[in-house]
Write a protein that holds these residues in place. Structure first.
Motif, mmCIF file in Angstrom:
data_model
loop_
_atom_site.group_PDB
_atom_site.id
_atom_site.type_symbol
_atom_site.label_atom_id
_atom_site.label_comp_id
_atom_site.label_asym_id
_atom_site.label_seq_id
_atom_site.Cartn_x
_atom_site.Cartn_y
_atom_site.Cartn_z
ATOM 1 N N ALA A 35 0.821 -1.216 0.000
ATOM 2 C CA ALA A 35 0.000 0.000 0.000
ATOM 3 C C ALA A 35 0.853 1.262 0.000
ATOM 4 N N ILE A 36 2.117 1.110 0.396
ATOM 5 C CA ILE A 36 3.035 2.244 0.412
ATOM 6 C C ILE A 36 3.765 2.246 -0.934
ATOM 7 N N ASN A 37 3.238 3.003 -1.888
ATOM 8 C CA ASN A 37 3.797 3.009 -3.234
ATOM 9 C C ASN A 37 3.732 4.402 -3.835
ATOM 10 N N ASP A 38 4.468 4.599 -4.919
ATOM 11 C CA ASP A 38 4.575 5.956 -5.459
ATOM 12 C C ASP A 38 3.279 6.443 -6.105
ATOM 13 N N THR A 39 2.433 5.531 -6.545
ATOM 14 C CA THR A 39 1.162 5.949 -7.137
ATOM 15 C C THR A 39 0.277 6.632 -6.101
ATOM 16 N N LYS A 411 16.892 6.280 -3.812
ATOM 17 C CA LYS A 411 17.246 5.428 -2.682
ATOM 18 C C LYS A 411 18.607 5.798 -2.101
ATOM 19 N N THR A 412 18.715 5.633 -0.782
ATOM 20 C CA THR A 412 19.978 5.900 -0.093
ATOM 21 C C THR A 412 20.391 4.689 0.735
ATOM 22 N N LYS A 413 21.674 4.565 0.938
ATOM 23 C CA LYS A 413 22.196 3.471 1.764
ATOM 24 C C LYS A 413 21.972 3.761 3.241
ATOM 25 N N ASP A 414 21.709 5.016 3.548
ATOM 26 C CA ASP A 414 21.579 5.437 4.940
ATOM 27 C C ASP A 414 20.251 6.149 5.149
ATOM 28 N N ILE A 415 19.904 6.290 6.416
ATOM 29 C CA ILE A 415 18.815 7.177 6.821
ATOM 30 C C ILE A 415 19.301 7.921 8.050
ATOM 31 N N ILE A 416 18.958 9.189 8.146
ATOM 32 C CA ILE A 416 19.500 10.045 9.202
ATOM 33 C C ILE A 416 18.538 10.092 10.382
ATOM 34 N N PHE A 509 10.882 8.836 -6.654
ATOM 35 C CA PHE A 509 10.116 8.502 -5.453
ATOM 36 C C PHE A 509 10.693 7.318 -4.671
ATOM 37 N N SER A 510 11.622 6.595 -5.251
ATOM 38 C CA SER A 510 12.037 5.299 -4.685
ATOM 39 C C SER A 510 12.580 5.411 -3.270
ATOM 40 N N GLY A 511 13.367 6.447 -3.000
ATOM 41 C CA GLY A 511 13.924 6.603 -1.660
ATOM 42 C C GLY A 511 12.878 6.967 -0.632
ATOM 43 N N MET A 512 11.946 7.821 -1.014
ATOM 44 C CA MET A 512 10.881 8.215 -0.094
ATOM 45 C C MET A 512 9.999 7.021 0.260
ATOM 46 N N ILE A 513 9.705 6.203 -0.731
ATOM 47 C CA ILE A 513 8.875 5.021 -0.476
ATOM 48 C C ILE A 513 9.606 4.059 0.458
ATOM 49 N N GLU A 514 10.899 3.881 0.253
ATOM 50 C CA GLU A 514 11.661 2.992 1.126
ATOM 51 C C GLU A 514 11.693 3.534 2.552
ATOM 52 N N ASP A 515 11.854 4.844 2.685
ATOM 53 C CA ASP A 515 11.852 5.451 4.022
ATOM 54 C C ASP A 515 10.499 5.292 4.701
ATOM 55 N N LEU A 516 9.410 5.460 3.958
ATOM 56 C CA LEU A 516 8.078 5.300 4.536
ATOM 57 C C LEU A 516 7.840 3.866 4.988
ATOM 58 N N ARG A 517 8.322 2.908 4.214
ATOM 59 C CA ARG A 517 8.170 1.512 4.617
ATOM 60 C C ARG A 517 8.978 1.225 5.878
ATOM 61 N N LEU A 518 10.110 1.875 6.003
ATOM 62 C CA LEU A 518 10.925 1.724 7.206
ATOM 63 C C LEU A 518 10.195 2.308 8.422
ATOM 64 N N LEU A 519 9.620 3.494 8.263
ATOM 65 C CA LEU A 519 8.909 4.126 9.376
ATOM 66 C C LEU A 519 7.630 3.369 9.725
ATOM 67 N N PHE A 520 7.014 2.758 8.724
ATOM 68 C CA PHE A 520 5.887 1.876 9.014
ATOM 69 C C PHE A 520 6.347 0.723 9.893
ATOM 70 N N ASP A 521 7.466 0.118 9.555
ATOM 71 C CA ASP A 521 8.012 -1.010 10.316
ATOM 72 C C ASP A 521 8.220 -0.626 11.781
ATOM 73 N N VAL A 522 8.785 0.559 12.012
ATOM 74 C CA VAL A 522 9.038 1.017 13.383
ATOM 75 C C VAL A 522 7.718 1.123 14.148
#
Length: 550
Positions: A35-39, A411-416, A509-522
């Protein structure tokens, strides 16, 4: 300089934090993550950052459109109203448009200099009087304008500023001397809001901050654009009469000319960062008249709740500010400050995350609140009001996860983790990042004081553990230099400018989507636990939280 990577911290703690989630069906994550996607994400950004929403400034037609859009989307998602039967939490505020005359600096022998509004200085008054007059107020250079007992620092020691106007430096002494305060990591004493607060506590008539690009972490154009428009304040019983008559900024070039006019060395700005610095009477008087146009009204936070299945009285909050700057001074013919990155991204993120939680096969055991706050751009006002008037008990609020200004650089290898070292939420972030093959890093520019510049800070001040992440720097495809250059370009050309537009063809959008999925996980992990994460030893917020949980 390459950013220092933080090693994987407290693996056992982080894995333990996630252990209560092991029994959940793994499909819960996969359904939610889809559900967390760029569309879905881009659809909401396109609406929120459109010209039709007029820059989403509180008290305007842009607010009405924004909050009704959010309410409608919350309803579609099946979220319950967060404030009784309403999705809105009214936030009483005052809109003040301050228009100053030229600011006059005069020596004792009558030599005058006239400073031009916006080009040389900005000034406003939050006092709710139609007109404010300052005539021949003595000007005193008070260093950084800080009283910090824990750092044995007092720029006001022995100084009576009643009737006077103080001139102070931006940031704190650690910016230029790493042995002082927290070094390059800005403390709250370095924030411009603190400078105004302390000057008022000391009884100053006025307070003027000297701007410098690096120490402030943004150019004069940001100050100019922000102060060219009306400003919002929370309504106060005393009509803000506890504030100084005038608050303002001057450029560094004006400051140098001011010291020269006063017959003083500009080296005073260097000396201000050394222990034992004493305030200096500049032998100048300042005069200015400020006309105020005052409008009392109410803005709104927008709140939706997904009730928990087992512990609905315990809450995880996802927050983000819906507001931006509205219409203002035109740049290249564009006068709408759309705020696509800041913060249509974070507002859209709340809607996408809400959809993800709704679609998870295994529903969260704790309740999830999605809180879109108002007036962040005016000084974190919506979150300040919520923290002072919470809709759910503070001691039942597990955490705040704040989302602000996501960068569309890939996408980034890190998140701050901004303000790294504060809370155990960072351990959850590390565990979630590892699942993505990523690492958590410290803020590479801690002197900018980002920990005090977004809405999570107001949750922290009442003891709620608060997590605020920023897009990483090390771009997967293009490397570290590319990632940093992207942010620098945004800060220089688009931050708080009409150029912060939604340009889907140019956005990755790829990095933002990955970050959102990470924050969902938390948040999902937290929602299925029974324990409360805490502040780490040494955090200034730990004692507040410990007391609230007694």
């Amino acid at each position: 300089m390459k950013k220092q990577l933080i090693p994987f911290i407290a693996l056992a703690v982080a894995l333990s934090a996630c252990s209560s989630n092991k029994s959940n069906d793994t499909q819960a994550d996969s359904l939610a993550l889809k559900a967390i996607n760029d569309t879905a994400f881009s659809k909401h950004i396109a609406v929120l950052a459109s010209d039709d929403f007029e820059g989403r400034k509180p008290f305007t037609a842009g607010e009405t459109k924004t909050i009704n859009y959010l309410k409608g989307e919350f309803e579609k998602l099946g979220l319950k109203p967060g404030n009784g039967s309403s999705y809105f939490q009214e936030v009483p505020m005052v809109d003040v448009k301050s228009t100053p005359t030229n600011l006059i600096l005069k020596t004792k022998d009558g030599n005058k200099k006239s400073l031009t509004y916006l080009d040389n200085f900005v000034a406003a008054s939050r006092r709710l009087d139609p007109q404010i007059k300052i005539e021949n107020s003595p000007l005193v250079f008070a260093g950084y304008g800080i009283i910090a007992p824990e750092y044995n620092w007092n720029d006001y020691e022995g100084l009576d500023v009643k009737g006077k106007t103080v001139v102070v430096m931006v940031n704190d002494p650690g910016f230029s001397d790493s042995t002082l305060f927290k070094g390059k990591t800005m403390t709250y004493y370095g924030r411009w809001t603190y400078k105004f607060e302390e000057a008022a506590r000391q009884g100053a008539t006025g307070v003027i901050i000297i701007h410098e690009d690096k120490a402030a972490s943004y150019p004069w154009a940001v100050v100019r654009s922000g102060w060219s428009k009306s400003k919002l304040y929370l309504a106060a019983a005393d009509d803000n009469r506890s504030s100084a008559l005038m608050e303002g900024w001057i450029t560094q070039d004006v400051a140098k000319a001011m010291f020269k006019q006063a017959g003083k060395s500009e080296d005073l700005m260097v000396q201000a960062g050394k222990k034992g610095f004493k305030p200096v009477d500049l032998g100048l008087n300042v005069s200015v008249t400020i006309d105020n146009t005052i409008k009392r009204s109410k803005s709104n936070n927008v709140v939706g709740i997904l009730p928990g299945t087992k512990r609905p009285d315990e809450y995880i909050i996802y927050s983000g500010h819906w507001d931006h700057l509205g219409k203002g001074e035109a740049v290249n013919g564009d006068s709408i400050y759309n705020g696509a990155v800041d913060n249509a991204t974070g507002t859209a993120a709340l809607l996408v995350l809400a959809d993800a939680f709704k679609k998870a096969k295994v529903k969260p055991e704790r309740s999830i609140m999605f809180l879109a706050v108002t007036a962040e751009e005016q000084g974190l006002l919506g979150s300040e009001y919520y923290a002072s008037n919470p809709l759910v008990p503070v001691n039942k609020t597990v955490a705040d996860i704040n989302i602000d200004a996501m960068q569309a650089s890939g996408k980034t290898k890190d998140i701050i983790a901004v303000g790294f070292g504060q809370s155990e939420l960072e351990d959850y972030l590390i565990a979630a990042a590892k699942k993505q093959g990523r690492v958590v890093v410290k803020d590479s520019n801690p002197s900018a004081g980002f920990y005090f510049r977004s809405d999570h800070f107001n949750f922290a001040k009442v003891g709620i553990p608060a997590l605020y992440t920023e897009t990483g720097d090390e771009n997967v495809e293009h490397g570290l230099a590319y990632g940093k250059a992207h942010k620098e370009e945004y800060t220089k050309n688009r931050y708080h400018a009409p150029a912060d537009n939604f340009e889907p063809a140019k956005w990755d959008f790829s990095g933002m989507i990955e970050d959102l999925r990470l924050l969902f996980d938390v948040g999902y992990t937290l929602s299925n636990e029974t324990t409360f994460p805490g502040w780490k030893k040494g955090s200034e917020f730990k004692a507040i939280r410990d007391k609230s949980l007694l």
